[in-house]
Every structure is written in structure tokens, then in C-alpha cells.
Design a protein around this motif. Structure first.
Motif, PDB file in Angstrom:
ATOM      1  N   THR A   1     -31.888 -36.839 -55.967  1.00 23.27           N
ATOM      2  CA  THR A   1     -30.621 -36.179 -56.254  1.00 23.27           C
ATOM      3  C   THR A   1     -30.801 -34.662 -56.138  1.00 23.27           C
ATOM      4  O   THR A   1     -31.929 -34.158 -56.255  1.00 23.27           O
ATOM      5  CB  THR A   1     -30.132 -36.514 -57.666  1.00 23.27           C
ATOM      6  OG1 THR A   1     -31.048 -35.935 -58.623  1.00 23.27           O
ATOM      7  CG2 THR A   1     -30.052 -38.025 -57.877  1.00 23.27           C
TER       8      THR A   1
ATOM      9  N   ARG B   1     -35.954 -41.370 -50.647  1.00 24.53           N
ATOM     10  CA  ARG B   1     -34.808 -42.228 -50.317  1.00 24.53           C
ATOM     11  C   ARG B   1     -33.658 -42.080 -51.311  1.00 24.53           C
ATOM     12  O   ARG B   1     -32.513 -42.372 -50.970  1.00 24.53           O
ATOM     13  CB  ARG B   1     -35.253 -43.693 -50.262  1.00 24.53           C
ATOM     14  CG  ARG B   1     -36.243 -43.996 -49.144  1.00 24.53           C
ATOM     15  CD  ARG B   1     -36.795 -45.402 -49.278  1.00 24.53           C
ATOM     16  NE  ARG B   1     -37.882 -45.655 -48.339  1.00 24.53           N
ATOM     17  CZ  ARG B   1     -37.719 -46.089 -47.092  1.00 24.53           C
ATOM     18  NH1 ARG B   1     -36.493 -46.329 -46.628  1.00 24.53           N
ATOM     19  NH2 ARG B   1     -38.757 -46.288 -46.303  1.00 24.53           N
ATOM     20  N   GLN B   2     -33.969 -41.652 -52.542  1.00 28.65           N
ATOM     21  CA  GLN B   2     -32.934 -41.670 -53.580  1.00 28.65           C
ATOM     22  C   GLN B   2     -32.808 -40.359 -54.352  1.00 28.65           C
ATOM     23  O   GLN B   2     -32.094 -40.292 -55.342  1.00 28.65           O
ATOM     24  CB  GLN B   2     -33.242 -42.801 -54.571  1.00 28.65           C
ATOM     25  CG  GLN B   2     -34.561 -42.590 -55.326  1.00 28.65           C
ATOM     26  CD  GLN B   2     -34.932 -43.747 -56.238  1.00 28.65           C
ATOM     27  OE1 GLN B   2     -34.663 -44.900 -55.915  1.00 28.65           O
ATOM     28  NE2 GLN B   2     -35.527 -43.446 -57.380  1.00 28.65           N
TER      29      GLN B   2
ATOM     30  N   HIS C   1     -34.839 -36.116 -47.218  1.00 29.28           N
ATOM     31  CA  HIS C   1     -34.862 -37.589 -47.209  1.00 29.28           C
ATOM     32  C   HIS C   1     -35.785 -38.117 -46.099  1.00 29.28           C
ATOM     33  O   HIS C   1     -35.542 -39.192 -45.537  1.00 29.28           O
ATOM     34  CB  HIS C   1     -33.456 -38.163 -47.049  1.00 29.28           C
ATOM     35  CG  HIS C   1     -32.500 -37.744 -48.128  1.00 29.28           C
ATOM     36  ND1 HIS C   1     -32.557 -38.252 -49.406  1.00 29.28           N
ATOM     37  CD2 HIS C   1     -31.496 -36.839 -48.114  1.00 29.28           C
ATOM     38  CE1 HIS C   1     -31.604 -37.694 -50.141  1.00 29.28           C
ATOM     39  NE2 HIS C   1     -30.952 -36.827 -49.386  1.00 29.28           N
TER      40      HIS C   1
END
Length: 243
Positions: free
Chosen positions: A115, A112-113, A202
Motif C-alpha cells: 500500500t 504484489r500487495q 510492484h
């Protein structure tokens, strides 16, 4: 097996007088040695050899051994010393249950997060794993496979979770050493790559399922069906039989 090859485990010159390894460094080197199968289950960690190899005092060595014992990586036996643990099959099953409760949630959160920099880190690591497989470097394969899971923990948390994963990874390596089935890879080579693909996309649900399947594959590649040997019946052994 005694830790007579301590200098190999710590992979450093004997520290000069007045210099000693810090507790965390001793702890980490023992963990890495377990992950690389240089410290096998049942190996005795002789305090004298550890103090010689690290330059640390016996008090510091004992602190490290106590910490490892608290994490169930080391077993302390009164009047005998410290030994690398030999997890039972029941403990092995409990460990994988614990990992299945923790790690799918880790990759769910990371997907979800994540990079781009974190994806590049994971892909570099997977490439290193493949290089180790190409070179048939078993110690490096095992260490890198465990470190992959630790990387994920480091990316989603900074304190408790990475520490827990380091403990679980070290114990997993001991379990694989004890119960690995011959000619069966405990960690299928493509599954880390597939997991990174899902994290980069994701796809949190897919990443969770991929991690769950991955952990099940590792567990099922082990021989955990053997029963633990029963304790000896000394009463029967020494029973006086009438002739």
C-alpha cells in the motif's frame, strides 16, 4: 564480559519497588541491545544484575533467558549461567541459507500487495538509516538495518514470520559482530532503497532478486572461511613421555 552495564542496556531508571518489567519488554530490550552491539557475543547475563535492572523476579528473568536460549541467541551453561551466544561459521552459513529461503518470498508477496502507506513507512526508515550513516552512528546503523527486514515481515504477516525474523536478525547481528571484515560494510547502503523502489513499482521478480543479492552481499562481507579451533588433545598434553 559481564553485563555490568545492565542499566545502560535497559536504558531506564531502576524500577520502583512493586513495579517490574514484563517478560516481553525484557526480551525485546536484550534483542535491541544485541542489534546495537551493546551486548557482544560471550557477554554473561548475570541473573542478579538483570533482576536489579528490571525489577523482575529471578523466575521471570530465567523465563526470558530460557526463551532466548531456545532461539539460540543465549547459551545456558550449567553451574556458570547465561551467555550471549557465539555462533560458529557453520551456523552463520546455515542462518544465511535460511534467510535466503524466507526473505525473497516475503518481498515477492509485499510487492504484489503493498500500500502507499507501507511504502511511506519503508522510505522513512531508509531515510533514518541514511541519517545514522551521516552521523556515523554505528549502533543505530546496525539496529536500523536489521529493523528494515523486520518491517517487511510485519507488513506481510502478523504472527510467526515477524517472530522468526526478529530471531534471525538478532543472530545475524551476533554473526556480523564476530566475523565482520574490517572496512567492509556488511549492509551496502543503497540496497534497501533499491528494494523499496522495486516494491513500490510492484516488481515482485525484481524485488526477489534484489533481496537475494542483498543477503549474499551481507554474507560475502563476512570472514566465514576461518576454521573453528580444534578441541585440545589432553591425552597428548598429559601423555607421559619416557626420558
Amino acid at each position: 564480559m559481564d553485563v555490568s552495564a545492565t542499566s545502560t542496556v535497559f536504558n531506564a531508571p531502576i524500577p520502583s519497588k512493586g513495579h517490574e518489567m514484563a517478560n516481553d519488554e525484557i526480551y525485546q530490550r536484550i534483542q535491541v541491545a544485541i542489534m546495537e552491539r551493546r551486548l557482544a557475543p560471550g557477554t554473561k547475563l548475570a541473573e542478579e544484575r538483570l533482576t536489579e535492572a528490571t525489577g523482575a523476579s529471578r523466575a521471570k528473568v530465567r523465563q526470558v533467558l530460557s526463551r532466548l536460549a531456545h532461539e539460540k541467541v543465549v547459551t545456558l551453561i550449567p553451574n556458570r549461567g547465561a551467555f550471549i551466544a557465539r555462533p560458529t561459521t557453520q551456523e552463520a552459513r546455515e542462518l544465511f541459507t535460511t534467510r535466503r529461503l524466507i526473505e525473497p518470498g516475503m518481498v515477492d508477496l509485499l510487492a504484489r500487495q503493498v500500500t502507499p502507506a507501507q511504502v511511506r513507512t519503508l522510505r522513512r526508515h531508509v531515510a533514518q538509516e541514511q541519517e545514522a550513516r551521516n552521523a556515523n552512528d554505528l549502533r543505530r546503523i546496525i539496529r536500523l538495518s536489521g529493523e528494515f527486514h523486520i518491517h517487511i515481515a510485519d507488513m506481510v504477516a502478523s504472527s510467526f514470520l515477524p517472530r522468526i525474523m526478529r530471531e534471525l536478525t538478532a543472530l545475524t547481528c551476533l554473526i556480523i559482530t564476530l566475523y565482520d571484515k574490517p572496512n567492509t560494510p556488511a549492509c551496502p547502503h543503497h540496497e534497501h532503497r533499491d528494494l523499496v523502489d522495486m516494491i513500490e513499482a510492484h516488481d515482485s521478480a525484481g524485488a526477489k532478486q534484489c533481496m537475494l543479492d542483498h543477503l549474499l552481499h551481507i554474507e560475502h562481507a563476512l570472514d566465514l572461511d576461518s576454521t573453528e579451533p580444534a578441541p585440545p588433545d589432553f591425552d597428548a598434553i598429559f601423555k607421559h613421555d619416557e626420558i
